[in-house]
Scaffold this active site. Structure first.
Site, short mmCIF file in Angstrom:
data_model
loop_
_atom_site.label_atom_id
_atom_site.label_comp_id
_atom_site.label_asym_id
_atom_site.label_seq_id
_atom_site.Cartn_x
_atom_site.Cartn_y
_atom_site.Cartn_z
N ARG A 1 10.14 -25.19 -6.84
CA ARG A 1 10.86 -24.93 -5.87
C ARG A 1 11.10 -23.55 -5.47
O ARG A 1 10.86 -23.24 -4.13
CB ARG A 1 12.17 -25.22 -6.32
CG ARG A 1 12.76 -26.83 -6.14
CD ARG A 1 14.13 -27.11 -6.26
NE ARG A 1 14.61 -28.26 -6.01
CZ ARG A 1 15.79 -28.84 -6.32
NH1 ARG A 1 16.98 -27.90 -6.61
NH2 ARG A 1 15.99 -29.95 -5.96
N ALA B 1 9.12 -37.39 -9.42
CA ALA B 1 9.09 -37.51 -10.69
C ALA B 1 9.09 -39.01 -10.89
O ALA B 1 10.10 -39.82 -10.26
CB ALA B 1 10.19 -36.94 -11.36
N GLU C 1 0.58 -1.17 -0.02
CA GLU C 1 0.05 -0.01 0.15
C GLU C 1 0.98 1.29 -0.01
O GLU C 1 0.56 2.13 -0.78
CB GLU C 1 -0.74 0.15 1.31
CG GLU C 1 -1.79 -1.04 1.33
CD GLU C 1 -1.29 -2.52 2.19
OE1 GLU C 1 -2.19 -2.88 3.00
OE2 GLU C 1 -0.09 -2.58 2.23
N GLU D 1 11.05 -33.11 -1.58
CA GLU D 1 11.26 -33.88 -2.65
C GLU D 1 11.69 -35.11 -2.70
O GLU D 1 12.20 -35.97 -3.64
CB GLU D 1 12.61 -33.16 -3.37
CG GLU D 1 11.97 -31.54 -4.07
CD GLU D 1 12.90 -31.19 -5.27
OE1 GLU D 1 12.66 -31.59 -6.24
OE2 GLU D 1 13.49 -30.12 -4.59
#
Length: 381
Positions: free
Chosen positions: A184, A154, A53, A303
């Protein structure tokens, strides 16, 4: 409400430029409109810097008089690193404030009510869902004292993240790996287990997709679950260019000389009590998250490896899932599956994922989803 949407959408886009830099504060964007167009823009650039702001009001200058301020999150009404935004808004002569959602932080002291008490018109709830979503990590930490957790892996089409010999490079395409780096970069911390460190020698850095603020890139914390302090002193992560701070969680049984050596390398070594899950001994993942939240992390990107992923999923601590599926088949009885841990006995007990997106990244497919009820993001301020 329709007239307000384009300006608040622009404020939302501005807010994203502070991602990562502002934690433990939320990301916020603001624009000042007077007449037919925008006369001031701003976003919260980093923790301790001017709020969105104030940036927008400063750029607008004298054109704030009688104007409308659009802001994604309720302006603060308390003294913190900066003075209350409500006072600056009133002093600038803003006639109306359009805000996306209310601030869940009790320290905000009801900025909307303060603005109305100063005679400023307040319109709330414009793009409310999108504004809440933009600050999901902030809402999660404020209401649960835990960071928002994303589990990413993966795997091949047959569910393998590595061969029986542990080889995993590379399952996905360069484009998919670049997308993983972008994901990430949306988080305050990257977390892996010691198995991943020993097997893959990761850098745990973001090399693509970080917000650019014209200075050395911000990097997430690098977090390792390492009960016996086995992280190699010559691991690549120690010398990775621009790497974020390293936090290593250990148990009381970790050798004192190893802890000291890791601290001398620059890591913050944190001892947590050991847990027993059946026959397995493990670090308490909830306690690790509580520590990271207290240290200012709003979000954690988990991960792996597969046991670590299993631990977080078993404990029902995962909020988001990002799964890259490659058009490859590894096969083999001993290939490494994506998620281990305790698991469930029946399919009826499995975790249900609400799919939020499915898209192709080159030849790979990225599936994104949510776990849990996300009640902490609902209205009820």
């Amino acid at each position: 409400m329709t007239l307000h949407r384009p300006f608040l959408e622009e404020a939302l886009e501005l807010a994203q430029r502070g991602r990562g830099w502002t934690s433990p504060n939320p990301v916020v964007g603001a624009v000042v409109v007077n007449g037919d167009g925008v006369v001031g823009r701003g976003f919260h650039r980093r923790y301790g810097a001017a709020h969105a702001e104030l940036e927008a009001l400063h750029e607008a200058g004298s054109r704030t008089r009688g104007g409308t301020l659009y802001v994604t999150l309720e302006p603060c009404n308390h003294y913190g690193k900066t003075p209350p935004c409500t006072e600056a808004i009133a002093k600038a002569g803003i006639a109306r404030v359009v805000l996306g959602c209310l601030d869940p932080n009790p320290k905000s002291k009801r900025g909307m009510e303060a603005l109305r008490a100063k005679g400023i018109e307040v319109v709330s709830g414009v793009l409310e869902k999108a504004c809440r979503e933009a600050n999901a990590p902030f809402f999660k930490r404020m209401r649960t004292k835990l960071p928002l957790v994303t589990a990413k892996w993966a795997m091949t089409a047959d569910g393998k993240i590595a061969t029986a010999r542990g080889d995993s490079k590379w399952i996905t395409s360069p484009a998919a790996r670049a997308e993983a780096h972008r994901l990430r970069g949306e988080h305050d911390a990257i977390l892996v287990g010691i198995g991943t460190v020993l097997t893959d020698a990761p850098l745990l850095t973001v090399r693509l997709g970080l917000p650019d603020q014209g200075e050395p890139a911000w990097q997430p914390r690098r977090v390792i679950l390492d009960s016996m302090a086995r992280t190699p002193l010559d691991a690549p992560l120690w010398t990775a260019e621009g790497g974020g701070p390293i936090v290593i969680f250990v148990t009381p049984g970790a050798p004192a000389d190893r802890r000291k050596a890791l601290e001398e390398k620059g890591a913050q070594v944190v001892e947590l009590p050991e847990e027993t899950d059946g026959e397995r001994k493990m670090l308490p993942v909830r306690a690790a998250l509580e520590y990271l939240a207290e240290a200012g992390a709003l979000s954690v990107f988990v991960e792996g490896g597969s046991e670590v992923l299993g631990s977080f999923l078993d404990a029902r601590l995962v909020d988001r899932v990002a799964v890259f599926v490659a058009p490859k088949i590894v096969g083999g009885r001993d290939g490494v599956t994506a998620v281990r841990g305790r698991g469930v006995d029946r399919v009826s007990e499995s975790l249900d994922m609400q799919v939020t997106g499915v898209r192709q990244v080159e030849q790979d497919v990225l599936i994104e989803g949510r776990l849990g009820d996300w009640a902490w993001l609902a209205a009820g301020d």
